[in-house]
Motif scaffolding. Structure first.
Motif, PDB file in Angstrom:
ATOM      1  N   ALA A 175     -23.210 -16.701  18.472  1.00 43.51           N
ATOM      2  CA  ALA A 175     -23.068 -17.086  19.877  1.00 43.51           C
ATOM      3  C   ALA A 175     -23.375 -18.569  20.071  1.00 43.51           C
ATOM      4  CB  ALA A 175     -23.999 -16.243  20.746  1.00 43.51           C
ATOM      5  N   SER A 176     -22.502 -19.252  20.771  1.00 45.80           N
ATOM      6  CA  SER A 176     -22.689 -20.665  21.101  1.00 45.80           C
ATOM      7  C   SER A 176     -21.893 -20.955  22.359  1.00 45.80           C
ATOM      8  CB  SER A 176     -22.222 -21.567  19.957  1.00 45.80           C
ATOM      9  OG  SER A 176     -20.810 -21.511  19.833  1.00 45.80           O
ATOM     10  N   ARG A 177     -22.130 -22.114  22.928  1.00 46.07           N
ATOM     11  CA  ARG A 177     -21.358 -22.472  24.123  1.00 46.07           C
ATOM     12  C   ARG A 177     -19.874 -22.597  23.787  1.00 46.07           C
ATOM     13  NH1 ARG A 177     -24.589 -24.513  28.313  1.00 46.07           N
ATOM     14  NH2 ARG A 177     -26.586 -23.416  28.183  1.00 46.07           N
ATOM     15  N   GLU A 178     -19.562 -22.851  22.519  1.00 47.40           N
ATOM     16  CA  GLU A 178     -18.163 -22.991  22.104  1.00 47.40           C
ATOM     17  C   GLU A 178     -17.498 -21.636  21.881  1.00 47.40           C
ATOM     18  OE1 GLU A 178     -20.256 -26.458  21.994  1.00 47.40           O
ATOM     19  OE2 GLU A 178     -20.734 -24.795  20.630  1.00 47.40           O
ATOM     20  N   THR A 179     -18.250 -20.648  21.421  1.00 47.52           N
ATOM     21  CA  THR A 179     -17.638 -19.349  21.106  1.00 47.52           C
ATOM     22  C   THR A 179     -17.620 -18.392  22.292  1.00 47.52           C
ATOM     23  OG1 THR A 179     -19.761 -18.512  20.275  1.00 47.52           O
ATOM     24  CG2 THR A 179     -18.251 -19.499  18.664  1.00 47.52           C
ATOM     25  N   ILE A 180     -18.419 -18.677  23.324  1.00 48.04           N
ATOM     26  CA  ILE A 180     -18.503 -17.798  24.494  1.00 48.04           C
ATOM     27  C   ILE A 180     -17.515 -18.274  25.556  1.00 48.04           C
ATOM     28  CG2 ILE A 180     -19.991 -17.033  26.381  1.00 48.04           C
ATOM     29  CD1 ILE A 180     -22.352 -17.351  24.395  1.00 48.04           C
ATOM     30  N   THR A 181     -16.717 -17.358  26.070  1.00 47.91           N
ATOM     31  CA  THR A 181     -15.725 -17.709  27.083  1.00 47.91           C
ATOM     32  C   THR A 181     -16.360 -17.917  28.448  1.00 47.91           C
ATOM     33  OG1 THR A 181     -14.043 -16.429  25.902  1.00 47.91           O
ATOM     34  CG2 THR A 181     -13.603 -16.949  28.218  1.00 47.91           C
ATOM     35  N   ASP A 182     -17.241 -17.018  28.840  1.00 47.53           N
ATOM     36  CA  ASP A 182     -17.863 -17.042  30.168  1.00 47.53           C
ATOM     37  C   ASP A 182     -19.345 -16.745  29.978  1.00 47.53           C
ATOM     38  OD1 ASP A 182     -18.931 -16.289  32.681  1.00 47.53           O
ATOM     39  OD2 ASP A 182     -16.990 -15.616  33.405  1.00 47.53           O
ATOM     40  N   LEU A 183     -20.198 -17.759  30.159  1.00 52.42           N
ATOM     41  CA  LEU A 183     -21.621 -17.603  29.858  1.00 52.42           C
ATOM     42  C   LEU A 183     -22.283 -16.595  30.795  1.00 52.42           C
ATOM     43  CD1 LEU A 183     -23.813 -18.612  27.940  1.00 52.42           C
ATOM     44  CD2 LEU A 183     -24.348 -20.420  29.597  1.00 52.42           C
ATOM     45  N   THR A 184     -21.857 -16.530  32.047  1.00 49.88           N
ATOM     46  CA  THR A 184     -22.442 -15.563  32.972  1.00 49.88           C
ATOM     47  C   THR A 184     -22.074 -14.141  32.574  1.00 49.88           C
ATOM     48  OG1 THR A 184     -22.504 -17.136  34.809  1.00 49.88           O
ATOM     49  CG2 THR A 184     -22.501 -14.806  35.371  1.00 49.88           C
ATOM     50  N   ALA A 185     -20.826 -13.908  32.216  1.00 51.00           N
ATOM     51  CA  ALA A 185     -20.421 -12.576  31.751  1.00 51.00           C
ATOM     52  C   ALA A 185     -21.171 -12.198  30.476  1.00 51.00           C
ATOM     53  CB  ALA A 185     -18.915 -12.531  31.519  1.00 51.00           C
ATOM     54  N   PHE A 186     -21.351 -13.176  29.594  1.00 51.89           N
ATOM     55  CA  PHE A 186     -22.117 -12.950  28.364  1.00 51.89           C
ATOM     56  C   PHE A 186     -23.549 -12.539  28.699  1.00 51.89           C
ATOM     57  CE2 PHE A 186     -25.048 -14.630  25.179  1.00 51.89           C
ATOM     58  CZ  PHE A 186     -24.545 -14.096  24.003  1.00 51.89           C
ATOM     59  N   ALA A 187     -24.176 -13.234  29.654  1.00 51.07           N
ATOM     60  CA  ALA A 187     -25.556 -12.935  30.044  1.00 51.07           C
ATOM     61  C   ALA A 187     -25.672 -11.525  30.611  1.00 51.07           C
ATOM     62  CB  ALA A 187     -26.043 -13.959  31.063  1.00 51.07           C
ATOM     63  N   VAL A 188     -24.686 -11.116  31.388  1.00 47.67           N
ATOM     64  CA  VAL A 188     -24.699  -9.765  31.955  1.00 47.67           C
ATOM     65  C   VAL A 188     -24.526  -8.724  30.846  1.00 47.67           C
ATOM     66  CG1 VAL A 188     -23.458  -8.167  33.464  1.00 47.67           C
ATOM     67  CG2 VAL A 188     -23.936 -10.502  34.232  1.00 47.67           C
ATOM     68  N   ASP A 189     -23.625  -8.978  29.912  1.00 46.68           N
ATOM     69  CA  ASP A 189     -23.454  -8.062  28.773  1.00 46.68           C
ATOM     70  C   ASP A 189     -24.751  -7.930  27.987  1.00 46.68           C
ATOM     71  OD1 ASP A 189     -20.807  -7.553  29.362  1.00 46.68           O
ATOM     72  OD2 ASP A 189     -20.008  -8.961  27.872  1.00 46.68           O
ATOM     73  N   LEU A 190     -25.428  -9.061  27.770  1.00 51.72           N
ATOM     74  CA  LEU A 190     -26.685  -9.038  27.026  1.00 51.72           C
ATOM     75  C   LEU A 190     -27.745  -8.256  27.793  1.00 51.72           C
ATOM     76  CD1 LEU A 190     -28.458  -9.890  24.677  1.00 51.72           C
ATOM     77  CD2 LEU A 190     -28.857 -12.078  25.844  1.00 51.72           C
ATOM     78  N   ALA A 191     -27.818  -8.466  29.100  1.00 47.05           N
ATOM     79  CA  ALA A 191     -28.778  -7.717  29.912  1.00 47.05           C
ATOM     80  C   ALA A 191     -28.519  -6.218  29.827  1.00 47.05           C
ATOM     81  CB  ALA A 191     -28.708  -8.192  31.367  1.00 47.05           C
ATOM     82  N   ARG A 192     -27.263  -5.825  29.857  1.00 43.27           N
ATOM     83  CA  ARG A 192     -26.926  -4.395  29.767  1.00 43.27           C
ATOM     84  C   ARG A 192     -27.294  -3.836  28.392  1.00 43.27           C
ATOM     85  NH1 ARG A 192     -21.135  -5.104  32.950  1.00 43.27           N
ATOM     86  NH2 ARG A 192     -22.035  -5.073  35.067  1.00 43.27           N
ATOM     87  N   PHE A 193     -27.115  -4.647  27.359  1.00 40.61           N
ATOM     88  CA  PHE A 193     -27.533  -4.217  26.020  1.00 40.61           C
ATOM     89  C   PHE A 193     -29.041  -3.980  25.996  1.00 40.61           C
ATOM     90  CE2 PHE A 193     -29.307  -4.973  21.871  1.00 40.61           C
ATOM     91  CZ  PHE A 193     -28.472  -4.270  21.021  1.00 40.61           C
ATOM     92  N   LEU A 194     -29.807  -4.935  26.523  1.00 36.68           N
ATOM     93  CA  LEU A 194     -31.266  -4.809  26.504  1.00 36.68           C
ATOM     94  C   LEU A 194     -31.736  -3.643  27.362  1.00 36.68           C
ATOM     95  CD1 LEU A 194     -32.261  -8.584  26.647  1.00 36.68           C
ATOM     96  CD2 LEU A 194     -32.309  -7.051  24.666  1.00 36.68           C
TER      97      LEU A 194
END
Length: 290
Positions: free
Chosen positions: A103-122
């Protein structure tokens, strides 16, 4: 001790001859606690780099297969456990390989969507019931336990950095985190939620690796990424999706402050840690003003 592809080939050939013909090569992005190698295209070999990390082998072997069916993204699943051999003194693992880019700012399309996905995982991780084991402790390097385990170290770092950081503000924030004690039921935590342990495919979260510091206890340690990787908008979305209360958020900020302080104290040129401390103190000040 040299942990290289030749050692892995020897260990695999001696203990798992059915895989002896598969190619072995180091992974592109490795870690400090373990050395990881590709074994063919579908497996990886993971070897602790020091005795302090050995406990993670049995823990991951026991618990990762329990966790995996309950999580929205894949995690490593052990396929076999190796034993000491060929001059290597500790147990080691063969896992199923997970595809994805770090994961990096270059590989992530939408950082907010990524953060929500991570929160759901946790959130899904925290919901897995294990009956309180493996309880946070030395095996998790006290992640999931009280911040007081790192109180002396944190205060020494603040004293050493006086003049480089706002020592009064850092002390106040640290003491606020200590005071925000956890009184909840123990839940699963990962212990090292950092971008290097998160995999991305097609711009979205695609996997979570390295559960060596995982356990059952206070999940606040898993919030550190909010200040080390996320921006303001994605940080807010992460907190909202995870439904984190004020006290847990405060302790999470304390974990982030501890790590940044000790990194900066160990290396005065660590600009990343200095920037993280500034961000942590700034977000703490905004929270107080509200």
């Amino acid at each position: 001790m040299i942990i290289d592809a030749d050692l892995v080939r020897t260990l695999v050939a001696e203990q798992f001859p059915q895989w002896a013909d598969l190619p072995v090569r180091p992974v592109a992005v490795g870690g400090n606690d373990n050395r990881t190698f590709h074994l063919g295209d579908a497996m990886s070999v993971r070897l602790p780099s020091a005795e302090g990390y050995v406990a993670s082998v049995a823990k991951e072997q026991r618990w990762l297969p329990v966790l995996a069916p309950h999580l929205p993204q894949p995690i490593p699943v052990p396929l076999a456990q190796g034993r000491p051999g060929a001059g290597y003194p500790w147990p080691w693992s063969v896992n199923r390989w997970l595809d994805g880019d770090t994961a990096s700012r270059e590989t992530i399309t939408d950082l907010t969507a990524f953060a929500v996905d991570l929160a759901r995982f946790l959130a899904a991780l925290q919901a897995v019931d294990t009956g309180g084991e493996p309880a946070a402790g030395e095996h998790s390097f006290w992640r999931g336990a009280g911040l007081h385990h790192y109180d002396d170290e944190t205060r020494r770092a603040i004293a050493a950095l006086d003049g480089q950081v706002d020592a009064a503000a850092a002390t106040g924030e640290w003491e606020a985190a200590l005071a925000a004690e956890w009184h909840g039921e123990p839940v699963w935590f990962h212990g090292d939620v950092a971008n290097g342990n998160l995999l991305v495919r097609d711009g979205r979260l695609a996997g979570v690796i390295d559960f060596g510091t995982s356990g059952v206890g206070d999940p606040a340690c898993d919030l550190v990424i909010a200040w080390t990787f996320l921006d303001a908008a994605s940080r807010s979305a992460f907190r909202t999706a995870l439904r984190t209360d004020d006290a847990t958020w405060q302790r999470g900020r304390g974990w982030a402050l501890w790590k940044a302080l000790i990194l900066l104290a160990a290396d005065a040129g660590h600009a990343g840690a200095a920037a993280q401390i500034d961000l942590i103190l700034a977000t703490a000040a905004r929270a107080v003003r509200r």
